[in-house]
Write a protein that holds these residues in place. Sequence first.
Motif, PDB file in Angstrom:
ATOM      1  N   GLY A  99       0.848  -1.185   0.000  1.00 40.42           N
ATOM      2  CA  GLY A  99       0.000   0.000   0.000  1.00 40.42           C
ATOM      3  C   GLY A  99       0.881   1.231   0.000  1.00 40.42           C
ATOM      4  O   GLY A  99       1.770   1.360   0.841  1.00 40.42           O
ATOM      5  N   ILE A 100       0.670   2.121  -0.950  1.00 38.18           N
ATOM      6  CA  ILE A 100       1.474   3.341  -1.093  1.00 38.18           C
ATOM      7  C   ILE A 100       0.569   4.548  -0.857  1.00 38.18           C
ATOM      8  O   ILE A 100      -0.478   4.680  -1.497  1.00 38.18           O
ATOM      9  CB  ILE A 100       2.087   3.445  -2.504  1.00 38.18           C
ATOM     10  CG1 ILE A 100       2.934   2.219  -2.832  1.00 38.18           C
ATOM     11  CG2 ILE A 100       2.868   4.732  -2.679  1.00 38.18           C
ATOM     12  CD1 ILE A 100       4.219   2.112  -2.070  1.00 38.18           C
ATOM     13  N   TYR A 101       0.978   5.411   0.059  1.00 37.86           N
ATOM     14  CA  TYR A 101       0.244   6.645   0.329  1.00 37.86           C
ATOM     15  C   TYR A 101       1.180   7.815   0.052  1.00 37.86           C
ATOM     16  O   TYR A 101       2.232   7.943   0.693  1.00 37.86           O
ATOM     17  CB  TYR A 101      -0.241   6.689   1.778  1.00 37.86           C
ATOM     18  CG  TYR A 101      -0.964   7.977   2.111  1.00 37.86           C
ATOM     19  CD1 TYR A 101      -2.294   8.150   1.754  1.00 37.86           C
ATOM     20  CD2 TYR A 101      -0.312   9.015   2.758  1.00 37.86           C
ATOM     21  CE1 TYR A 101      -2.958   9.333   2.045  1.00 37.86           C
ATOM     22  CE2 TYR A 101      -0.970  10.197   3.050  1.00 37.86           C
ATOM     23  CZ  TYR A 101      -2.281  10.354   2.689  1.00 37.86           C
ATOM     24  OH  TYR A 101      -2.944  11.528   2.965  1.00 37.86           O
ATOM     25  N   ALA A 102       0.812   8.661  -0.910  1.00 39.10           N
ATOM     26  CA  ALA A 102       1.648   9.806  -1.289  1.00 39.10           C
ATOM     27  C   ALA A 102       1.333  10.997  -0.398  1.00 39.10           C
ATOM     28  O   ALA A 102       0.227  11.519  -0.408  1.00 39.10           O
ATOM     29  CB  ALA A 102       1.420  10.173  -2.753  1.00 39.10           C
ATOM     30  N   GLY A 113      14.398  20.008 -18.228  1.00 34.75           N
ATOM     31  CA  GLY A 113      14.846  19.165 -17.118  1.00 34.75           C
ATOM     32  C   GLY A 113      14.094  19.532 -15.865  1.00 34.75           C
ATOM     33  O   GLY A 113      12.934  19.925 -15.919  1.00 34.75           O
ATOM     34  N   GLY A 114      14.737  19.441 -14.707  1.00 36.15           N
ATOM     35  CA  GLY A 114      14.095  19.824 -13.461  1.00 36.15           C
ATOM     36  C   GLY A 114      14.229  18.763 -12.394  1.00 36.15           C
ATOM     37  O   GLY A 114      15.151  17.953 -12.413  1.00 36.15           O
ATOM     38  N   SER A 115      13.275  18.766 -11.450  1.00 35.05           N
ATOM     39  CA  SER A 115      13.332  17.826 -10.340  1.00 35.05           C
ATOM     40  C   SER A 115      11.932  17.322 -10.016  1.00 35.05           C
ATOM     41  O   SER A 115      10.930  17.961 -10.329  1.00 35.05           O
ATOM     42  CB  SER A 115      13.944  18.495  -9.107  1.00 35.05           C
ATOM     43  OG  SER A 115      13.102  19.534  -8.649  1.00 35.05           O
ATOM     44  N   LEU A 116      11.904  16.166  -9.395  1.00 34.62           N
ATOM     45  CA  LEU A 116      10.664  15.552  -8.946  1.00 34.62           C
ATOM     46  C   LEU A 116      10.928  14.996  -7.553  1.00 34.62           C
ATOM     47  O   LEU A 116      11.830  14.191  -7.358  1.00 34.62           O
ATOM     48  CB  LEU A 116      10.232  14.424  -9.885  1.00 34.62           C
ATOM     49  CG  LEU A 116       8.979  13.643  -9.493  1.00 34.62           C
ATOM     50  CD1 LEU A 116       7.751  14.547  -9.519  1.00 34.62           C
ATOM     51  CD2 LEU A 116       8.780  12.466 -10.430  1.00 34.62           C
ATOM     52  N   ARG A 117      10.169  15.464  -6.582  1.00 37.92           N
ATOM     53  CA  ARG A 117      10.326  15.004  -5.196  1.00 37.92           C
ATOM     54  C   ARG A 117       9.061  14.261  -4.800  1.00 37.92           C
ATOM     55  O   ARG A 117       7.960  14.773  -4.946  1.00 37.92           O
ATOM     56  CB  ARG A 117      10.551  16.193  -4.272  1.00 37.92           C
ATOM     57  CG  ARG A 117      10.676  15.842  -2.830  1.00 37.92           C
ATOM     58  CD  ARG A 117      10.850  17.100  -1.977  1.00 37.92           C
ATOM     59  NE  ARG A 117      10.561  16.858  -0.598  1.00 37.92           N
ATOM     60  CZ  ARG A 117      11.383  16.305   0.270  1.00 37.92           C
ATOM     61  NH1 ARG A 117      12.576  15.928  -0.130  1.00 37.92           N
ATOM     62  NH2 ARG A 117      11.028  16.119   1.514  1.00 37.92           N
ATOM     63  N   LEU A 118       9.259  13.041  -4.294  1.00 40.86           N
ATOM     64  CA  LEU A 118       8.150  12.198  -3.849  1.00 40.86           C
ATOM     65  C   LEU A 118       8.370  11.860  -2.382  1.00 40.86           C
ATOM     66  O   LEU A 118       9.450  11.434  -1.998  1.00 40.86           O
ATOM     67  CB  LEU A 118       8.088  10.908  -4.658  1.00 40.86           C
ATOM     68  CG  LEU A 118       8.018  11.053  -6.171  1.00 40.86           C
ATOM     69  CD1 LEU A 118       8.168   9.694  -6.839  1.00 40.86           C
ATOM     70  CD2 LEU A 118       6.725  11.716  -6.569  1.00 40.86           C
ATOM     71  N   ASN A 119       7.341  12.023  -1.579  1.00 40.86           N
ATOM     72  CA  ASN A 119       7.381  11.632  -0.179  1.00 40.86           C
ATOM     73  C   ASN A 119       6.185  10.725   0.047  1.00 40.86           C
ATOM     74  O   ASN A 119       5.040  11.154  -0.098  1.00 40.86           O
ATOM     75  CB  ASN A 119       7.319  12.860   0.718  1.00 40.86           C
ATOM     76  CG  ASN A 119       7.438  12.522   2.196  1.00 40.86           C
ATOM     77  OD1 ASN A 119       7.466  11.355   2.590  1.00 40.86           O
ATOM     78  ND2 ASN A 119       7.498  13.544   3.030  1.00 40.86           N
ATOM     79  N   TYR A 120       6.453   9.448   0.346  1.00 37.80           N
ATOM     80  CA  TYR A 120       5.362   8.490   0.491  1.00 37.80           C
ATOM     81  C   TYR A 120       5.697   7.444   1.523  1.00 37.80           C
ATOM     82  O   TYR A 120       6.854   7.241   1.879  1.00 37.80           O
ATOM     83  CB  TYR A 120       5.023   7.845  -0.863  1.00 37.80           C
ATOM     84  CG  TYR A 120       6.146   7.072  -1.504  1.00 37.80           C
ATOM     85  CD1 TYR A 120       6.299   5.714  -1.260  1.00 37.80           C
ATOM     86  CD2 TYR A 120       7.056   7.696  -2.352  1.00 37.80           C
ATOM     87  CE1 TYR A 120       7.315   4.999  -1.856  1.00 37.80           C
ATOM     88  CE2 TYR A 120       8.079   6.990  -2.946  1.00 37.80           C
ATOM     89  CZ  TYR A 120       8.217   5.638  -2.694  1.00 37.80           C
ATOM     90  OH  TYR A 120       9.221   4.939  -3.285  1.00 37.80           O
ATOM     91  N   THR A 121       4.638   6.804   2.010  1.00 43.64           N
ATOM     92  CA  THR A 121       4.824   5.707   2.954  1.00 43.64           C
ATOM     93  C   THR A 121       4.207   4.462   2.349  1.00 43.64           C
ATOM     94  O   THR A 121       3.376   4.541   1.453  1.00 43.64           O
ATOM     95  CB  THR A 121       4.120   5.987   4.291  1.00 43.64           C
ATOM     96  OG1 THR A 121       2.753   6.244   4.072  1.00 43.64           O
ATOM     97  CG2 THR A 121       4.752   7.143   5.017  1.00 43.64           C
TER      98      THR A 121
END
Length: 121
Positions: A99-102, A113-121
């Motif tokens: 189970g992934i919760y963002a 270009g750029g950046s992508l930040r993901l914080n999940y449990t």
Amino acid sequence: MNKDRMIKITDIQTNEETGETEAIEITTRGTLDGAGNDYVLNFDEFFSEDMKSHTVLTAKNKSSVSIVRTGDVITELQLELGKRHNCLYSTPYGDMNVGIYAKEIESRITPEGGSLRLNYT
């Protein structure tokens, strides 16, 4: 617009009980395609000399991200801000449904270009 790019991925995992963190960083070549708020990254990940996977990361509307790996490591993760999804995560030891919760999706991807930040449990 399908442009070759150098892709740097930093994976930081934190044990919420102990506060201990572990960071893994990889750099690989891949392609970036898209416009507006929707982008697709295609790249290969090498886990060892004899273990690799192709990864397609799709970021949509700054609120959802899918990560699909094929090859020796198979993963199908769907992250949608504020929602929980059941996803497939395959390892050399067996398959798991997780189970992934963002909690956070911060997309600063542009055609250059750029950046992508993901914080999940």
